[in-house]
Design a protein around this motif. Structure first.
Motif, PDB file in Angstrom:
ATOM      1  N   THR A  71       0.831  -1.210   0.000  1.00  0.00           N
ATOM      2  CA  THR A  71       0.000   0.000   0.000  1.00  0.00           C
ATOM      3  C   THR A  71       0.865   1.261   0.000  1.00  0.00           C
ATOM      4  O   THR A  71       0.484   2.289  -0.549  1.00  0.00           O
ATOM      5  CB  THR A  71      -0.907  -0.002   1.253  1.00  0.00           C
ATOM      6  OG1 THR A  71      -1.653  -1.221   1.264  1.00  0.00           O
ATOM      7  CG2 THR A  71      -1.867   1.174   1.269  1.00  0.00           C
ATOM      8  N   TRP A  72       2.055   1.173   0.600  1.00  0.00           N
ATOM      9  CA  TRP A  72       2.910   2.365   0.769  1.00  0.00           C
ATOM     10  C   TRP A  72       4.162   2.328  -0.090  1.00  0.00           C
ATOM     11  O   TRP A  72       5.033   3.187   0.045  1.00  0.00           O
ATOM     12  CB  TRP A  72       3.230   2.546   2.260  1.00  0.00           C
ATOM     13  CG  TRP A  72       1.956   2.909   2.943  1.00  0.00           C
ATOM     14  CD1 TRP A  72       1.055   2.069   3.534  1.00  0.00           C
ATOM     15  CD2 TRP A  72       1.361   4.211   2.975  1.00  0.00           C
ATOM     16  NE1 TRP A  72      -0.061   2.763   3.936  1.00  0.00           N
ATOM     17  CE2 TRP A  72       0.104   4.084   3.613  1.00  0.00           C
ATOM     18  CE3 TRP A  72       1.762   5.481   2.523  1.00  0.00           C
ATOM     19  CZ2 TRP A  72      -0.747   5.181   3.806  1.00  0.00           C
ATOM     20  CZ3 TRP A  72       0.919   6.564   2.725  1.00  0.00           C
ATOM     21  CH2 TRP A  72      -0.325   6.394   3.362  1.00  0.00           C
ATOM     22  N   ILE A  73       4.228   1.367  -0.996  1.00  0.00           N
ATOM     23  CA  ILE A  73       5.464   1.189  -1.779  1.00  0.00           C
ATOM     24  C   ILE A  73       5.749   2.408  -2.659  1.00  0.00           C
ATOM     25  O   ILE A  73       6.901   2.786  -2.856  1.00  0.00           O
ATOM     26  CB  ILE A  73       5.383  -0.121  -2.604  1.00  0.00           C
ATOM     27  CG1 ILE A  73       6.763  -0.692  -2.876  1.00  0.00           C
ATOM     28  CG2 ILE A  73       4.625   0.057  -3.912  1.00  0.00           C
ATOM     29  CD1 ILE A  73       6.728  -2.130  -3.378  1.00  0.00           C
ATOM     30  N   ARG A  75       4.894   5.424  -1.955  1.00  0.00           N
ATOM     31  CA  ARG A  75       4.879   6.675  -1.193  1.00  0.00           C
ATOM     32  C   ARG A  75       5.934   6.723  -0.083  1.00  0.00           C
ATOM     33  O   ARG A  75       5.917   7.632   0.754  1.00  0.00           O
ATOM     34  CB  ARG A  75       3.481   6.885  -0.597  1.00  0.00           C
ATOM     35  CG  ARG A  75       2.444   7.115  -1.685  1.00  0.00           C
ATOM     36  CD  ARG A  75       1.048   7.238  -1.131  1.00  0.00           C
ATOM     37  NE  ARG A  75       0.491   5.935  -0.775  1.00  0.00           N
ATOM     38  CZ  ARG A  75      -0.716   5.751  -0.251  1.00  0.00           C
ATOM     39  NH1 ARG A  75      -1.480   6.794   0.001  1.00  0.00           N
ATOM     40  NH2 ARG A  75      -1.161   4.540   0.042  1.00  0.00           N
TER      41      ARG A  75
ATOM     42  N   GLU B 238       2.128  11.631  -5.552  1.00  0.00           N
ATOM     43  CA  GLU B 238       1.984  10.367  -4.821  1.00  0.00           C
ATOM     44  C   GLU B 238       3.309   9.988  -4.158  1.00  0.00           C
ATOM     45  O   GLU B 238       3.358   9.647  -2.980  1.00  0.00           O
ATOM     46  CB  GLU B 238       1.544   9.276  -5.803  1.00  0.00           C
ATOM     47  CG  GLU B 238       1.259   7.932  -5.146  1.00  0.00           C
ATOM     48  CD  GLU B 238       0.688   6.930  -6.162  1.00  0.00           C
ATOM     49  OE1 GLU B 238      -0.185   7.318  -6.959  1.00  0.00           O
ATOM     50  OE2 GLU B 238       1.133   5.770  -6.143  1.00  0.00           O
ATOM     51  N   MET B 239       4.388  10.089  -4.904  1.00  0.00           N
ATOM     52  CA  MET B 239       5.697   9.705  -4.391  1.00  0.00           C
ATOM     53  C   MET B 239       6.055  10.513  -3.138  1.00  0.00           C
ATOM     54  O   MET B 239       6.661  10.003  -2.207  1.00  0.00           O
ATOM     55  CB  MET B 239       6.751   9.900  -5.480  1.00  0.00           C
ATOM     56  CG  MET B 239       8.124   9.411  -5.110  1.00  0.00           C
ATOM     57  SD  MET B 239       9.193   9.275  -6.555  1.00  0.00           S
ATOM     58  CE  MET B 239       9.732  10.952  -6.717  1.00  0.00           C
TER      59      MET B 239
ATOM     60  N   ASP C   6      -4.526   1.783  -1.170  1.00  0.00           N
ATOM     61  CA  ASP C   6      -3.352   1.612  -2.015  1.00  0.00           C
ATOM     62  C   ASP C   6      -3.661   2.202  -3.389  1.00  0.00           C
ATOM     63  O   ASP C   6      -4.507   1.685  -4.115  1.00  0.00           O
ATOM     64  CB  ASP C   6      -3.030   0.118  -2.140  1.00  0.00           C
ATOM     65  CG  ASP C   6      -1.744  -0.147  -2.921  1.00  0.00           C
ATOM     66  OD1 ASP C   6      -1.270   0.769  -3.634  1.00  0.00           O
ATOM     67  OD2 ASP C   6      -1.217  -1.281  -2.819  1.00  0.00           O
TER      68      ASP C   6
END
Lengths: 328, 251, 211
Positions: A71-73, A75, B238-239, C6
């Motif tokens: 889910t956070w990859i 960000r 987003e990043m 996600d």
């Protein structure tokens, strides 16, 4: 990543009367001598069935376990975290590959296992049905869920089945990174800005109840359980794993000034055992049976990945290939 | 050596790899087969690692630190080609992009490892082996899928047609092109493109795919000068979502 | 459409709600298996690391390289289709399988002797390692040769025999694919050191492990 808990229900194979007594004696003597069982050895049906179920569930837990942190990859903040988060989630997929292969040596194909996963016929660790709301949730998973998994896997690595032990040795070695990475991230949050601290405490509050159910309910001791322990399939009781986890990690949480959201949690100095509020096992059962916040999404994602990749696999299928189960 | 020219080159290299690595990382856990999922993630990590190496060289030249540079700039400050910022699409598009990109990247690395500018030469020499593997991975997949089922060939061909104008945009010349060539930093974009064409043709010839007639194609330019598609800014937002909660914090 | 925490999942445009069951996956949907052996450092014996599913040996090589050598030192990789490995029975940890083998007459012989690779498992639960290469005209003869050359002494639980021509070996020029593995510190536990931060925090806040 894997916890125990829902693995060891009795099956209809409980009755060992149907097994050849001479072969059974030889099998048990081998395990008693401390030797591993290898795929081509004779083994009782109960042993085979329970191991397939256990290794398969473990494999599913890895592939589904890649999703909450996934889910956070995209960000992860900063290069260091970005690369590590990618590697960490990748490792979970890698572990699934290793474990599916180990289960295959017992005679269930990867195709059958993936079908059963997507159709809800076989389970995975219940914690992955909970959402990772923030980056901090992902950090708590990396640290504490992996910590729990390592307690469980270190025990299982000493089990009797060769291919599973080999896979677990590799997995434990790789997860040493996960644990340190997760701890590092949590420490940065807890000792960081007030906002970071607030985020990590909130994540801990959300994840503590699922963590307490991670190892499963207390085992009901039965002849069945005793048999599996004698055969070194089940290596430690769920409560033993939970106690060991609390012993190792509660002090590490407290030293960061974080609060564990259970007013009853304390170590009883006389018994040496941790006391805690009994987890909500009704919720645990409800979620395992499909009614958790993320069950449907997790399976839908897995299903979609399989479906959208089907053309790739169809294109490369070699008509002359035949299936041979992996050797070890 | 003109420092602005070197910086421009480094930004192009670093931004390309950061954005493509980020895109490729989106596949983690969603790949068509477990083993490929793992392989694709490794290459994504390598790409991010390569971008970090080049941002570090920029820092040595006085630019901000790599985290600040990567996580706080806006799209119009990025020098990547538009090819790498396009959404992943289905696996055919991601594979074709990987094939077109990495076959150019390896040529850059080969040239840069001989560069007169020593810091770049060192980094390129060290990381070349990784890119070589990325090319092996891409070419193996394209050769296999490109001569398999009609379904696969149609998909790849459609993706190839879609990606080619953007791929040509990779070779958009910089305003320092001549200077870089004369100083022996590398042989310049036209030279990279010529060699790239030879290499991708050699692979495509072994398949049932057809390379579109490049003369009739308008390259998608602008990326090297900060002009981007509508896809880059959302990717950057987003990043940086977590990073920007507190850019001064240690995460 | 499903809106997920996600963003990657949101972009998959999945329908909301429970998905219907899938048809059972067809056989070989995940491809056949290949076994991988790696060489940790120059002159070390090739050691079994595990299987991959792949459509052919070239792809198997790519897959094995990532699955089995991305986190560990490696200088070489061998790939063998599982089907091409002949396996002896397994014996106990205190035995030598060569002593227990009933040497059978080969069903098939090649006209000329060819090379075979021999792998030994020394202890159950450990991994097969390369014992050496023999020349023979059949698997059975290869096993007999292997016994003479490296099977007389010690405990050997199990033997794998493979024709050398069935082994896809990484080449000398492939080695640079692995040279940067040790530099990828971000995936090593040792790269994460937080004691200083914890100590500083405890000093500033005087927490104790039992608060």
């Amino acid at each position: 990543m894997y916890g125990g808990g829902n693995v060891f229900e009795a099956t209809k194979f409980d009755d060992l009367q149907t097994e050849d007594p001479a072969k059974l004696a030889e099998f048990e003597a081998r395990i008693a001598r401390g030797e591993k069982i290898e795929p081509n050895d004779w083994m009782p049906e109960l042993y085979r069935k329970q191991l397939i179920r256990m290794i398969e569930q473990h494999a599913h837990s890895e592939i589904i376990g890649a999703l909450p942190e996934g889910t956070w990859i995209t960000r992860a903040p900063g290069f260091r975290r970005k690369m590590a988060q990618m590697a960490k989630v990748q490792d979970e997929v890698g572990h699934a590959q290793l474990l599916y292969s180990a289960a295959e040596t017992l005679g269930k194909t990867r195709e059958q296992m993936l079908t059963d996963l997507i159709n809800g016929k076989s389970k995975y660790s219940n914690v992955f049905n909970y959402p990772a709301y923030t980056w901090a949730d992902s950090n708590i998973i990396s640290w504490l869920i992996d910590a729990g998994a390592i307690v469980n896997q270190m025990a299982n690595a000493k089990g009797s089945y060769g291919p599973y032990s080999r896979a677990l040795e590799r997995i434990c070695a790789e997860e040493a990174f996960h644990l340190k990475y997760g701890h590092d991230a949590v420490v940065h949050m807890a000792t960081g800005s007030p906002k970071q601290r607030e985020m990590i405490q909130a994540a801990l509050n959300r994840w503590w109840p699922p963590i307490m159910t991670f190892f499963g309910p207390s085992d009901k001791m039965s002849t069945h359980t005793e048999t599996l322990m004698r055969w070194k399939v089940k290596m430690a009781s769920n409560d033993e794993c939970r106690q060991q986890f609390l012993d190792m990690y509660v002090p590490k949480i407290w030293e960061l000034g974080l609060t564990v959201p259970d007013p009853n949690l304390k170590k009883n100095m006389e018994t040496g055992q941790w006391e805690y509020t009994e987890p909500d096992w009704d919720e645990f059962k409800r979620v395992i049976n499909g009614d958790g916040p993320c069950n449907a999404e997790r399976l839908a994602v897995r299903r979609t990945a399989e479906e959208r990749g089907a053309w790739v696999r169809r294109a490369l299928l070699n008509p002359k290939a035949k299936y041979v189960k992996p050797l070890a | 050596m003109n420092e602005l020219a070197i910086k421009d080159l480094l930004y192009k290299l670093a931004d390309d790899q950061l954005i493509l690595g980020h895109r490729n990382s989106e596949w983690t856990g969603f790949g068509p087969i477990l083993e490929e999922d793992i392989a694709f993630s490794s290459m994504a990590q390598d790409k991010i690692g390569h971008s970090l190496a080049f941002y570090t060289l920029l820092q040595d030249l006085g630019e901000a630190d790599p985290d600040t540079v990567a996580f706080t700039r806006n799209a119009n400050q990025f020098h990547n080609s538009q090819l790498v910022e396009l959404p992943n699409g289905e696996y055919d598009f991601s594979l074709i992009r990987h094939f077109l990109y990495d076959n150019a990247e390896i040529i850059r690395f080969e040239m840069l490892s001989q560069s007169s500018y020593e810091p770049i030469a060192k980094v390129a020499t060290k990381l070349k082996g990784e890119v070589k593997y990325h090319v092996l991975h891409a070419n193996t997949w394209i050769k296999n899928l490109g001569s398999s089922t009609e379904e696969a060939i149609l998909r790849l061909q459609a993706s190839l047609n879609e990606a080619i104008p953007y791929a040509l945009g990779m070779f958009e010349s910089s305003k320092y092109e001549q200077e870089l060539i004369e100083a022996g930093v590398y042989a310049g974009e036209e030279a990279v493109k010529a060699e790239w064409l030879k290499r991708i043709q050699a692979v495509i010839e072994k398949t049932d795919l057809k390379l579109p007639d490049l003369n009739s194609i308008e390259p998608k330019l602008g990326g090297r000068y900060g002009e981007h598609t509508e896809h880059l800014q959302p990717l950057l937002d987003e990043m940086a979502e977590v990073f920007k909660i507190d850019p001064t914090a240690e995460w | 459409m499903l809106k997920s925490l996600d963003p990657r999942v949101t972009r998959l445009n999945l329908p909301e709600g429970e998905a219907p069951a899938i048809e059972p996956k067809p056989e070989l949907d995940q491809f056949e298996t290949y076994e991988a052996f790696h060489q940790k450092k120059e002159s070390a014996a090739y050691t079994y690391v595990g299987p991959v599913h792949a459509p052919n040996e070239d792809v198997a090589f790519l897959f094995a390289k990532e699955q089995y050598s991305r986190r560990y030192a490696c200088v070489g990789l061998w790939i063998v289709r599982t089907e091409h490995i002949q396996v002896t029975p397994y014996v106990g940890d205190q035995e030598n399988v060569y002593d227990m083998l009933r040497m059978e007459e080969p069903g098939e012989r090649s006209a000329e002797a060819e090379a075979y690779e021999i792998f030994h498992l020394k202890k159950r639960g450990k991994a097969h390692t390369h014992a050496g290469r023999v020349m023979a005209t059949s698997y059975q003869e290869a096993l007999q040769e292997a016994r003479k050359q490296f099977g007389e002494k010690g405990l050997i639980v199990n033997v794998w025999v493979v024709k050398s021509k069935h082994v896809l070996q990484s080449a000398e020029e492939d080695k640079d694919m692995w040279t940067t593995i040790p530099d990828k510190k971000y995936r090593e536990a040792i790269a994460y050191k937080v004691m200083d931060k914890i100590t500083k925090y405890k000093e500033e806040h005087k927490t104790t492990a039992s608060s």
